[in-house]
Design a protein around this motif. Structure first.
Motif, mmCIF file in Angstrom:
data_model
loop_
_atom_site.group_PDB
_atom_site.id
_atom_site.type_symbol
_atom_site.label_atom_id
_atom_site.label_comp_id
_atom_site.label_asym_id
_atom_site.label_seq_id
_atom_site.Cartn_x
_atom_site.Cartn_y
_atom_site.Cartn_z
ATOM 1 N N ASN A 191 0.903 -1.034 0.046
ATOM 2 C CA ASN A 191 0.088 0.101 0.039
ATOM 3 C C ASN A 191 0.900 1.239 -0.020
ATOM 4 O O ASN A 191 2.031 1.146 0.238
ATOM 5 C CB ASN A 191 -0.984 0.071 1.221
ATOM 6 N N ASN A 192 0.323 2.292 -0.606
ATOM 7 C CA ASN A 192 0.951 3.617 -0.417
ATOM 8 C C ASN A 192 2.217 3.741 -1.112
ATOM 9 O O ASN A 192 3.309 4.214 -0.503
ATOM 10 C CB ASN A 192 1.116 4.127 0.946
ATOM 11 N N VAL A 193 2.405 3.044 -2.416
ATOM 12 C CA VAL A 193 3.434 2.991 -3.100
ATOM 13 C C VAL A 193 3.206 3.532 -4.616
ATOM 14 O O VAL A 193 1.940 3.076 -5.018
ATOM 15 C CB VAL A 193 4.401 1.858 -3.047
ATOM 16 N N PHE A 194 3.985 3.513 -5.363
ATOM 17 C CA PHE A 194 3.923 3.665 -6.769
ATOM 18 C C PHE A 194 3.860 2.402 -7.531
ATOM 19 O O PHE A 194 4.833 1.576 -7.464
ATOM 20 C CB PHE A 194 4.823 4.622 -7.419
ATOM 21 N N SER A 228 -14.754 1.748 -22.153
ATOM 22 C CA SER A 228 -16.360 1.658 -22.208
ATOM 23 C C SER A 228 -17.184 2.761 -21.566
ATOM 24 O O SER A 228 -18.412 3.027 -21.842
ATOM 25 C CB SER A 228 -16.734 0.303 -21.608
ATOM 26 N N GLY A 229 -16.496 3.361 -20.627
ATOM 27 C CA GLY A 229 -17.159 4.418 -19.673
ATOM 28 C C GLY A 229 -17.720 3.955 -18.472
ATOM 29 O O GLY A 229 -18.212 5.026 -17.596
ATOM 30 N N THR A 230 -17.602 2.716 -18.252
ATOM 31 C CA THR A 230 -18.505 2.183 -17.272
ATOM 32 C C THR A 230 -17.414 1.216 -16.540
ATOM 33 O O THR A 230 -18.154 0.461 -15.442
ATOM 34 C CB THR A 230 -19.815 1.514 -17.683
ATOM 35 N N GLY A 231 -16.669 0.878 -17.075
ATOM 36 C CA GLY A 231 -15.604 -0.371 -16.585
ATOM 37 C C GLY A 231 -14.597 0.123 -15.705
ATOM 38 O O GLY A 231 -14.493 1.119 -15.280
ATOM 39 N N SER A 232 -13.472 -0.803 -15.592
ATOM 40 C CA SER A 232 -12.392 -0.670 -15.106
ATOM 41 C C SER A 232 -11.154 -0.224 -15.848
ATOM 42 O O SER A 232 -11.135 -0.921 -17.073
ATOM 43 C CB SER A 232 -12.158 -1.404 -13.871
ATOM 44 N N TYR A 233 -10.012 -0.004 -15.365
ATOM 45 C CA TYR A 233 -8.754 0.156 -16.219
ATOM 46 C C TYR A 233 -7.635 -0.047 -14.941
ATOM 47 O O TYR A 233 -7.893 -0.098 -13.842
ATOM 48 C CB TYR A 233 -8.623 1.707 -16.772
ATOM 49 N N LEU A 234 -6.415 -0.157 -15.584
ATOM 50 C CA LEU A 234 -5.309 -0.212 -14.638
ATOM 51 C C LEU A 234 -4.309 0.971 -14.612
ATOM 52 O O LEU A 234 -4.429 1.790 -15.868
ATOM 53 C CB LEU A 234 -4.505 -1.580 -14.986
ATOM 54 N N TYR A 235 -3.809 1.446 -13.460
ATOM 55 C CA TYR A 235 -3.179 2.849 -13.605
ATOM 56 C C TYR A 235 -2.248 2.877 -12.587
ATOM 57 O O TYR A 235 -2.146 2.049 -11.527
ATOM 58 C CB TYR A 235 -4.274 3.807 -13.444
ATOM 59 N N THR A 236 -1.314 3.811 -12.833
ATOM 60 C CA THR A 236 -0.283 4.127 -11.631
ATOM 61 C C THR A 236 -0.720 5.275 -10.869
ATOM 62 O O THR A 236 -1.099 6.273 -11.721
ATOM 63 C CB THR A 236 1.290 4.244 -12.094
ATOM 64 N N GLU A 237 -0.619 5.247 -9.728
ATOM 65 C CA GLU A 237 -1.048 6.487 -8.703
ATOM 66 C C GLU A 237 0.404 7.316 -8.468
ATOM 67 O O GLU A 237 0.991 6.816 -7.759
ATOM 68 C CB GLU A 237 -1.752 6.265 -7.592
ATOM 69 N N ALA A 238 0.568 8.507 -9.023
ATOM 70 C CA ALA A 238 1.596 9.011 -8.904
ATOM 71 C C ALA A 238 1.846 9.963 -7.709
ATOM 72 O O ALA A 238 2.758 10.689 -7.731
ATOM 73 C CB ALA A 238 1.894 10.000 -10.208
#
Length: 375
Positions: free
Chosen positions: A52-55, A76-86
């Motif tokens: 937790n709380n890491v890039f 799609s506008g309603t689903g999910s994606y993967l991302y990096t929290e900077a």
């Protein structure tokens, strides 16, 4: 009497292409908040780090927690994606994401495709790698902000995997953090399938612009041999017949016959699907003659008296042609009042700066003086 339990996990099956993952259904779970709390990824994927709380890579829906970065939703506008929290991590920190092992040996032209979103002033870099039995080969990379808003659509990329079809492989996607929190990067809809017969051109860019011409380039993943560009004054209705269409056989290409000092929009299509366009690129042709006043060289300070003060300015020839007979006007107000004019008759080369002596004036009164110059 019982002993245990022993907890164990069965190995994941090797996925067989064609294969697709859109991150929208269980076991993918979207997190929330700046720390993306509560998110989960598939057990057959791997992310490093995972604390937790890491890039790191995480599952998300809707917007990310930081303003002015990340997508507003998945494709799609309603689903999910993967991302990096900077918001977490140090400059240059790496977040690694591994797909399941995929067998694509049965495909003729196996192709990895996915869509990415990179919006934010401090966006870092993204890399796609495949292990070649000795080392990880970097097959694709991109750096810096690629989108201008959270609502911009994701950009799709295609990567040829033919050289790696001899054995099942996992794909590694690396997100490298930039210099600040406004660098959330996202991916969605990743697949390994046959190379499509028609793929939108990518990396459409303007290489140079003149007064009546502009040069453009792009990449064609599907090796297209016939393309068309449509351009018109910025804001024109693309596809309505109001623009100008030109045809060519490949990149790079030049568009000519443009109007001097005019702003245009231009679009590009591969003729294998002439209804699918990329763009626009907005650009402005240069002026043949364009003089910019850079600064007042003198006077910089004044003493009270009747001395003759020299007035001198610096100008830049921004145009495409050499200039002669440049008119210059200097107006002095406040502590003294004067209007001084001259015409500079020496040739100033295109792109060159020059100091121009305009004349002199007498400062009989003290105080602050405003000096304004025009060319």
């Amino acid at each position: 009497q019982w002993f245990g339990p022993i907890t164990f996990c069965t190995t994941c099956n090797i996925e067989v292409a064609p294969w697709l993952e859109n991150f929208d259904a269980a076991p993918w779970v979207s997190g929330s908040g700046t720390a993306n709390t509560g998110d989960a990824i598939s057990a057959c994927w791997n992310r490093m780090p995972s604390a937790n709380n890491v890039f790191k890579w995480g599952t998300r829906s809707g917007t990310t927690a930081s303003s002015s970065t990340g997508p507003s939703a998945d494709i799609s506008g309603t689903g999910s994606y993967l991302y990096t929290e900077a918001s977490y991590g140090s400059n240059g920190a790496n977040a690694l994401l591994f797909t399941p092992t995929i067998d694509f040996s049965a495909l003729t032209a196996p192709t990895l495709s996915f869509s990415y979103h990179m919006y934010g002033a401090t966006t870092g870099s993204m890399y796609v790698m495949v292990y070649d039995s000795i080392q990880y080969d970097t097959l694709w990379s991109i750096s810096g902000q690629q989108h201008t808003s959270s609502s911009d659509p994701f950009t799709k990329v295609y990567i040829d995997l033919t050289a790696y079809k001899n054995s099942p492989r996992a794909v590694r996607i690396v997100g490298k953090r930039g210099t600040g929190f406004s660098g959330d990067m996202a991916i969605d809809e990743i697949s390994v399938e046959e190379m499509p017969t028609c793929i939108l051109p990518n990396a459409f860019a303007i290489d140079s612009v003149g007064s009546t011409t502009a040069d453009f380039s792009w990449n064609s993943t599907s090796n297209g041999t016939a393309f068309k560009l449509e351009y018109g004054p910025t804001g024109f209705g693309q596809g309505t017949g109001t623009g100008t269409t030109v045809y060519n056989t490949g990149s790079p290409t030049s568009v000519s016959g443009l109007t001097v000092n005019t702003t245009y929009d231009i679009y590009l299509a591969d003729m294998c699907d002439s209804s699918a366009w990329v763009g626009p690129i907005t650009f402005t042709t240069l002026a043949d003659y364009d003089v910019e006043m850079l600064s007042v060289v003198s006077p910089t300070s004044l003493d009270c008296g009747d001395s003759a003060y020299v007035v001198e300015v610096k100008v830049l020839n921004n145009g495409l042609l050499d200039l002669t007979n440049i008119p210059v006007n200097v107006v002095i107000t406040n502590g003294a009042n004067a209007s001084i004019n001259t015409t500079y008759t020496t040739t100033v080369l295109a792109g060159a700066e020059v100091n121009i002596p305009v004349g002199t004036f007498n400062a009989y009164n003290g105080g602050v003086m405003d000096v304004m110059a025009y060319a």
